[in-house]
Design a protein around this motif. Sequence first.
Motif, PDB file in Angstrom:
ATOM      1  N   LEU A 196      -1.011 -46.307-104.605  1.00 50.55           N
ATOM      2  CA  LEU A 196      -0.281 -46.016-103.735  1.00 50.55           C
ATOM      3  C   LEU A 196       0.530 -45.068-103.496  1.00 50.55           C
ATOM      4  N   ALA A 197       0.591 -43.668-104.500  1.00 50.17           N
ATOM      5  CA  ALA A 197       0.405 -41.953-104.533  1.00 50.17           C
ATOM      6  C   ALA A 197       0.159 -41.338-103.578  1.00 50.17           C
ATOM      7  N   GLN A 198      -1.070 -41.734-102.509  1.00 44.73           N
ATOM      8  CA  GLN A 198      -1.889 -41.499-102.211  1.00 44.73           C
ATOM      9  C   GLN A 198      -1.698 -41.684-100.628  1.00 44.73           C
ATOM     10  N   PHE A 199      -1.366 -43.543-100.833  1.00 42.26           N
ATOM     11  CA  PHE A 199      -1.554 -44.530 -99.587  1.00 42.26           C
ATOM     12  C   PHE A 199      -0.738 -43.478 -97.521  1.00 42.26           C
ATOM     13  N   TRP A 200      -1.867 -43.392 -96.907  1.00 40.47           N
ATOM     14  CA  TRP A 200      -1.091 -42.611 -95.938  1.00 40.47           C
ATOM     15  C   TRP A 200      -1.210 -44.058 -94.563  1.00 40.47           C
ATOM     16  N   PRO A 201      -0.683 -45.086 -94.353  1.00 41.14           N
ATOM     17  CA  PRO A 201      -0.846 -46.012 -93.640  1.00 41.14           C
ATOM     18  C   PRO A 201      -1.411 -45.150 -91.966  1.00 41.14           C
TER      19      PRO A 201
END
Length: 338
Positions: free
Chosen positions: A209-214
């Motif tokens: 989640l910390a890396q997630f970029w939609p």
Amino acid sequence: MLHDPLVPLSDSFGRTVTYLRVSVTDRCDLRCTYCMSEHTSFMPKCELLTLEELDRLVSAFVDLGVRKLRVTGGEPLVRRGIMTFFRAMGRHVRSGALKELTLTTNGTLLARHAAELADCGVKRVNVSLDTLDPAKYGRITRWGRLENVLGGIAAAQAAGLRVKINTVALRGFNEDELFRLVDWCADRGCDLTFIEVMPMGEFGVEDRLAQFWPLSALRAELETRYRLADMALSTGGPASYVRVAETGQTIGFIRPLSHNFCATCNRVRLSCRGELYTCLGTEGSSDLRPALRDGEAGLGLYAAIQAALRLKPAGHAFGYLAGGVQGAMARGMNHTGG
């Protein structure tokens, strides 16, 4: 009798399966931080299918209607003797049975093999590249050298291979390179596909989640500089595509978390030890090794493949991440800040 070639190989939901991804090794010469730990333990080599077994198994899928084959890893080019397998698959390309033979690679060894890949019938390669900054590339791969990848891309194009760049969208890492990546690819005639970080590998939910970029946010950022036109293009994979008016290039978006593409899924994945995964988002697999090694004329293998296909689920479910992803998107957890 063999599967009737006029009857499409399909799953229990009526989806025709024509696309096989085959992993030829679990090993890689890099240790990308979002993919594996620095001290990953790989499976003993004796557990891998031999190249001859891979040939027989993949050829059975071709007999059953697979028309697109993508060779993956790990990093496929690190496997000893791998060009033997590509030459074997080249016979299916020459016969017309296989319409497309492609490769996904990190590019570090591509310069060494590009010309021979082209001779085997490979027309296109996908190169994983998340940054054009040498220092950042070294950090995210732990010890990779960007110049090796760029040299591999140049060699592939010189051999007549079309190159597509695959870039994982990573919050806090490559947001500031978005336009540079697009322009760099356009200048070199490379298509570009952005991929949402997947909930796979050896890391926990919070790390993902910390890396997630939609990609919805990524596309919105692109549209501050470029005019994007949606395309009806389909390459047999999960990507949706746009045409960039200013450069004429194609940009793809693969959104496994924020967009469900399961209704049109036409692909399955084969591991390097003969396990068939009918869905990337589920854990279950079917072991094809007993049928492959039973000494029969091959009829048992065809039946095993068909039985495994009937287990393909209706859709993937990264359920344990769903709430977190939705919350991250609602909080604006993207390139503009969280």
